[in-house]
Design a protein around this motif. Structure first.
Motif, PDB file in Angstrom:
ATOM      1  N   VAL A  23       0.841  -1.203   0.000  1.00  0.00           N
ATOM      2  CA  VAL A  23       0.000   0.000   0.000  1.00  0.00           C
ATOM      3  C   VAL A  23       0.875   1.252   0.000  1.00  0.00           C
ATOM      4  O   VAL A  23       0.599   2.226  -0.713  1.00  0.00           O
ATOM      5  CB  VAL A  23      -0.942   0.000   1.221  1.00  0.00           C
ATOM      6  CG1 VAL A  23      -1.831   1.240   1.206  1.00  0.00           C
ATOM      7  CG2 VAL A  23      -1.786  -1.263   1.243  1.00  0.00           C
ATOM      8  N   HIS A  43      -7.402   7.081  -2.009  1.00  0.00           N
ATOM      9  CA  HIS A  43      -8.053   5.847  -1.556  1.00  0.00           C
ATOM     10  C   HIS A  43      -8.880   5.216  -2.676  1.00  0.00           C
ATOM     11  O   HIS A  43      -8.788   4.005  -2.933  1.00  0.00           O
ATOM     12  CB  HIS A  43      -8.940   6.139  -0.346  1.00  0.00           C
ATOM     13  CG  HIS A  43      -9.785   4.976   0.069  1.00  0.00           C
ATOM     14  ND1 HIS A  43      -9.257   3.832   0.636  1.00  0.00           N
ATOM     15  CD2 HIS A  43     -11.135   4.773  -0.019  1.00  0.00           C
ATOM     16  CE1 HIS A  43     -10.231   2.969   0.887  1.00  0.00           C
ATOM     17  NE2 HIS A  43     -11.380   3.517   0.505  1.00  0.00           N
ATOM     18  N   THR A  58      -6.314   2.797   4.848  1.00  0.00           N
ATOM     19  CA  THR A  58      -5.658   3.759   3.959  1.00  0.00           C
ATOM     20  C   THR A  58      -5.302   5.032   4.715  1.00  0.00           C
ATOM     21  O   THR A  58      -4.204   5.579   4.575  1.00  0.00           O
ATOM     22  CB  THR A  58      -6.573   4.112   2.774  1.00  0.00           C
ATOM     23  OG1 THR A  58      -6.957   2.920   2.098  1.00  0.00           O
ATOM     24  CG2 THR A  58      -5.864   5.034   1.792  1.00  0.00           C
TER      25      THR A  58
END
Length: 247
Positions: A23, A43, A58
């Motif tokens: 991520v 996001h 996130t």
């Protein structure tokens, strides 16, 4: 928990750091391409790119990476007095000022400071440069006062150059009333706004400018035609110069 330091307590477990790595890398790639994007845009793009992640995770990673965008603070302006747009009865009663902008063919943006006499609609001056701070506005007005005389009032919007102390001090020394219209009410400066529409449509949007010298030459030619050749219905079908001479 006794004797455990705060740093140790807040430290992420190794397995969580490993799980966050994809991520983090995806966020770095997106930020590299879209530096102005905020949390929600990032996001939704992560989700669209196939990452199965909820917004809470996130947000945690986003904050841990220090990606928070600075908040824009709304600049509070003092209350402006609402006044109807007065119709001047002679030259030098009120001058209107405003900025327009465009770009050269090489992508550099330039600005123009337009100064109009509200009575006869004469275009008194157009200053052109990449930057026109308050000090430059004062220089332009000083030159125009020497050429045309001192106006009773200047009407402007609430741009930073116009609300500056430098311009306010200059107007006070000259005995000129500086009238700032209400924010978001361009109709209170209708004469210069009407002019700006013609200026943009007939000149700025009609040409590709190679340099500032090119802009200045075209503006000088257009300004001469505007003041001496263009009859206006509001001036009983006279040009600004003819109307001024007939007054």
């Amino acid at each position: 928990m006794v004797g455990l330091s705060r740093a140790r307590y807040a430290e992420q477990p190794p397995q969580l750091r490993v799980a966050d790595a994809p991520v983090q890398e995806a966020l770095r790639v997106l930020i590299g391409r879209h530096g102005g994007w905020g949390f929600w845009k990032l996001h939704h793009r992560l989700r669209k790119n196939g990452l199965r992640i909820n917004h809470k995770r996130t947000l945690r990673i986003y904050r841990a990476m220090g990606l928070n965008l600075p908040r824009r603070r709304t600049k509070r302006l003092p209350a402006r007095v609402k006044q109807p747009l007065a119709v001047p009865t002679s030259a030098n009663v009120c001058w209107s000022l405003d900025f327009t902008s465009d770009v050269l063919t090489d992508g550099r943006r330039f600005r123009t400071l337009n100064v109009l006499d509200d009575d006869n609609r004469q275009l008194l001056g157009v200053e052109i440069d990449f930057s026109l701070p308050a000090s430059r506005v004062v220089q332009v007005l000083t030159r125009l006062v020497e050429c045309y005389g001192r106006p009773t009032q200047l009407r402007t919007d609430n741009g930073p150059e116009f609300i500056s102390a430098r311009l306010g001090d200059w107007c006070e020394k000259q005995g000129i009333d500086l009238h700032l219209i209400q924010p978001g009410k361009p109709t209170q400066n209708a004469y210069i706004e009407r002019f700006n529409g013609s200026f943009r449509r007939e000149l700025l949007d009609a040409h590709l400018f190679r340099s500032l010298a090119h802009v200045r030459q075209l503006v000088a030619d257009w300004m001469h035609d505007y003041n001496t050749q263009r009859a206006r219905q509001a001036l009983y079908f006279m040009t600004p110069i003819e109307f001024k001479q007939a007054a």
